[in-house]
Structures are given as structure tokens and as C-alpha cells.
Design an enzyme around this catalytic site. Structure first.
Site, PDB file in Angstrom:
ATOM      1  N   HIS A 127       5.419   2.534  -6.229  1.00 10.45           N
ATOM      2  CA  HIS A 127       4.124   2.981  -6.121  1.00 10.45           C
ATOM      3  C   HIS A 127       3.900   4.328  -5.785  1.00 10.45           C
ATOM      4  CE1 HIS A 127       3.496   3.618  -1.445  1.00 10.45           C
ATOM      5  NE2 HIS A 127       4.387   2.488  -1.441  1.00 10.45           N
ATOM      6  N   ASP A 139       7.432   6.943   1.898  1.00 12.04           N
ATOM      7  CA  ASP A 139       6.634   5.900   1.459  1.00 12.04           C
ATOM      8  C   ASP A 139       5.594   6.246   0.708  1.00 12.04           C
ATOM      9  OD1 ASP A 139       5.671   3.540   1.308  1.00 12.04           O
ATOM     10  OD2 ASP A 139       4.647   3.265   3.264  1.00 12.04           O
ATOM     11  N   GLU A 173      -1.613   0.717  -4.021  1.00 12.77           N
ATOM     12  CA  GLU A 173      -0.551  -0.268  -3.455  1.00 12.77           C
ATOM     13  C   GLU A 173      -0.982  -0.422  -2.070  1.00 12.77           C
ATOM     14  OE1 GLU A 173       1.775  -2.165  -5.952  1.00 12.77           O
ATOM     15  OE2 GLU A 173      -0.523  -1.757  -6.615  1.00 12.77           O
ATOM     16  N   GLU A 174      -0.987   0.753  -1.451  1.00 11.93           N
ATOM     17  CA  GLU A 174      -1.031   0.822  -0.075  1.00 11.93           C
ATOM     18  C   GLU A 174      -2.354  -0.009   0.630  1.00 11.93           C
ATOM     19  OE1 GLU A 174       1.238   1.475   1.952  1.00 11.93           O
ATOM     20  OE2 GLU A 174       2.401   3.270   1.606  1.00 11.93           O
ATOM     21  N   ASP A 202      11.133   1.066  -2.961  1.00 12.49           N
ATOM     22  CA  ASP A 202      10.191   1.385  -2.187  1.00 12.49           C
ATOM     23  C   ASP A 202      10.936   2.040  -0.888  1.00 12.49           C
ATOM     24  OD1 ASP A 202       7.741   1.854  -0.842  1.00 12.49           O
ATOM     25  OD2 ASP A 202       7.403  -0.318  -0.689  1.00 12.49           O
ATOM     26  N   HIS A 275       3.869   5.572   7.707  1.00  9.14           N
ATOM     27  CA  HIS A 275       2.525   5.481   7.672  1.00  9.14           C
ATOM     28  C   HIS A 275       1.965   6.653   8.654  1.00  9.14           C
ATOM     29  CE1 HIS A 275       1.460   1.554   5.303  1.00  9.14           C
ATOM     30  NE2 HIS A 275       2.283   2.644   4.636  1.00  9.14           N
TER      31      HIS A 275
END
Length: 315
Positions: A127, A139, A173-174, A202, A275
């Protein structure tokens, strides 16, 4: 008028002789020049720095677009444009696969190396989007960059694989694995059957990686092949069940063999910037990113039957 049979006979004889000569010339086999032979080839060693070039480009994109590369934000569209522009220049058949989510336009980038059996596809994916809190360089700038450098390596090596090599960079995707679902849903049953394997990558550049996680909620054979690569290099691995929380889930649900790798043995324990705004280029370990990039190349080239053209030796 006198009949001149001998003269006519002579003409006929000459005509027959010419016709026979022409027929023999046509029937003679033409010399065929030998074409290049195809021989199996291993991937070159990819320097740790190579995928980091893309990491830094994604950082610049985030910096110029409000600090993130999230779905529906300018930073994601700029990330899509960068990946597509790079692939186009390398000679890939590149398309944008559009979808909408939560009222915002999204895209997947699909790139195919235009060689190999189009009815037998091996596909890699990662992603490309981040969360709104930060640039998302571990990420999942790491997976996206490792794939992009692999695509460039395929092009530089001018591969002529047995199977078709396809790449996918997923959007949104998140926010619920939206892009990969949209892509798989868009495929006909016949197109799905052509994909013999899908591998997902990932967070493959985690700075504090201790073990490499191999997806266990997928195809056991692919997982074993991934695990064997690490084991052969004495790199620790762990089996990790993501419960279909990663981009491989849509492929798995469609009956396509799927697996993948993540560079941590839990989703957040090893990355305090998970995140967060600090998930920037400094949050990526070049050595881990290099390991992942070379692992991907090795497995991908094996699965696709990578070959290169070698000119015949002239005597």
C-alpha cells in the site's frame, strides 16, 4: 502460312527450363539467423541505498503536501504520480485504477512488465497511502519503495520471464483495505485465475526489527518459500497471523494464493512511530529496507522464471 513446330518446341523447352529453375529457387530453404537464447538469471544485489532514494522522494512529497500522503489528500496523489512517472520511464505498461471512498477519489497504480505469459501472472503489492497523522515512511513507504526499486531492477535487467510480472501499489488501505479490494473486485473470474501468486510487503524497514514476520493466514507453500530465504541467511523469522488485516486479504478471499512479509513481530510494538508524525524517513532502517528489497527480488524472480536474452556465439 507454314507450320514451324521445331521453333515452338524450342520456345517451350526454354520456358520449361526457366520455370523449373524458378521453382527450385523458391523451394530452396532460406538461411535463418539464430536469435538470442533465453537463459535463467538471478537478480543482482540491490544496494541498501537504492530503495532509500524513493523513501526520500516520498518524504519530500509529504513535506510539500501538509505532512502526509493519506487517501483523499494531495500528498497521496503526488505519491501516485511519482510512482507512475518512474515506471513509465522504465518501460512498464502502467495504468491508474481509480476508485472512490468516503467521497474522495483514490487510485491504485498497476504496472506490468510486457514480457512473459500473460495467462500466468505473479504479482507483488504494497500500500502506498499513509494515515493523516504523518508521512508514513515505514508504514508503508518501505514496502512501496522496495517494490518500486524491484520494478526498476527488472527493467534494467531487461528480463524475459516465463510468467508475467505485475506490481500493484494500493490506495486507501489505511482506511479499510479499500484499494486492494477494489482492484480484485474489478477482475473477471478469468483474470483472477491468471494470477498464480500474490505477495504483499508492509512495514519492511522497521528500525528495531528482531524477527521478520511471515504471513501465516495465506498459502503455506508461499510462506514456506519466503521463510526459507531468511533461514538460508540465518535471519530470524516468526509466523504471524494478520487475520486478513493486510492487503493480501482480498486476493486470499478470491481464491488466489497469497502471503507476505512484515518486518516486525507485532504491528506496533517495535515501531513507536507507528501511525505518528515521526514515521518519517529517519524512522526507516536502510539495512532492513535493503534486506527486504533483495528478498523480494529473489523470490519474485524464482516465481516468475526470470530469464534474460543472450546473443548466440558466432563461429
Amino acid at each position: 502460312m507454314r507450320y514451324r513446330a521445331p521453333a515452338i518446341a524450342a520456345v517451350l523447352c526454354v520456358t520449361v527450363a526457366i520455370t523449373t529453375s524458378q521453382a527450385n529457387a523458391v523451394a530452396a530453404p532460406a538461411a535463418v539467423a539464430a536469435g538470442p537464447a533465453l537463459v535463467a538469471i538471478d537478480p543482482p544485489t540491490i544496494a541498501d541505498e537504492a530503495p532509500m532514494v524513493h523513501i526520500r522522494e516520498l518524504q519530500k512529497i509529504a513535506d510539500a503536501n501538509g505532512g502526509n500522503r493519506a487517501h483523499g489528500r494531495a500528498g497521496f496523489k503526488a505519491s501516485v504520480d511519482y510512482v507512475k512517472r518512474t515506471l513509465d520511464a522504465a518501460g512498464f505498461q502502467t495504468t491508474l485504477h481509480p476508485f472512490t471512498h468516503a467521497g474522495a477519489q483514490g487510485w491504485n497504480v498497476i504496472a506490468e512488465w510486457p514480457h512473459g505469459d500473460a495467462n500466468n501472472v505473479v504479482m507483488l503489492g504494497a500500500h502506498l497511502d499513509s494515515v493523516t497523522a504523518g508521512p508514513g515512511l515505514n508504514d508503508n513507504g518501505t514496502g512501496a519503495s522496495a517494490l518500486l526499486e524491484n520494478a526498476l531492477t527488472v527493467a534494467k535487467s531487461n528480463l524475459r520471464p516465463d510468467k508475467r510480472m505485475r506490481f500493484g501499489w494500493w490506495g486507501a488501505e489505511e482506511v479499510g483495505l479499500i484499494g486492494s479490494k477494489a482492484y480484485v473486485s474489478s477482475l473477471s473470474a478469468a483474470e483472477k485465475k491468471k494470477i498464480g501468486a500474490y505477495l504483499n510487503f508492509d512495514m519492511v524497514g522497521t528500525k528495531k526489527v528482531t524477527k521478520w514476520g511471515i504471513y501465516s493466514d495465506g498459502d503455506a507453500g508461499l510462506a514456506s518459500q519466503l521463510d526459507a530465504w531468511f533461514k538460508a541467511r540465518n535471519i530470524p523469522t516468526i509466523s504471524i497471523n494478520l487475520n486478513s488485516r493486510s492487503d493480501h486479504a482480498a486476493f486470499r478471499a478470491a481464491g488466489i494464493k497469497a502471503s507476505g512479509v512484515i518486518s516486525e513481530d507485532s504491528l506496533s510494538r517495535l515501531d513507536p512511530c507507528y501511525h505518528q508524525a515521526c514515521d518519517n524517513a529517519a524512522n526507516v532502517l536502510p539495512k532492513a529496507e535493503g534486506i527486504a528489497t533483495n528478498m523480494i527480488a529473489s523470490i519474485f524472480w524464482q516465481l516468475a522464471g526470470a530469464k534474460t536474452a543472450v546473443a548466440p556465439v558466432r563461429s
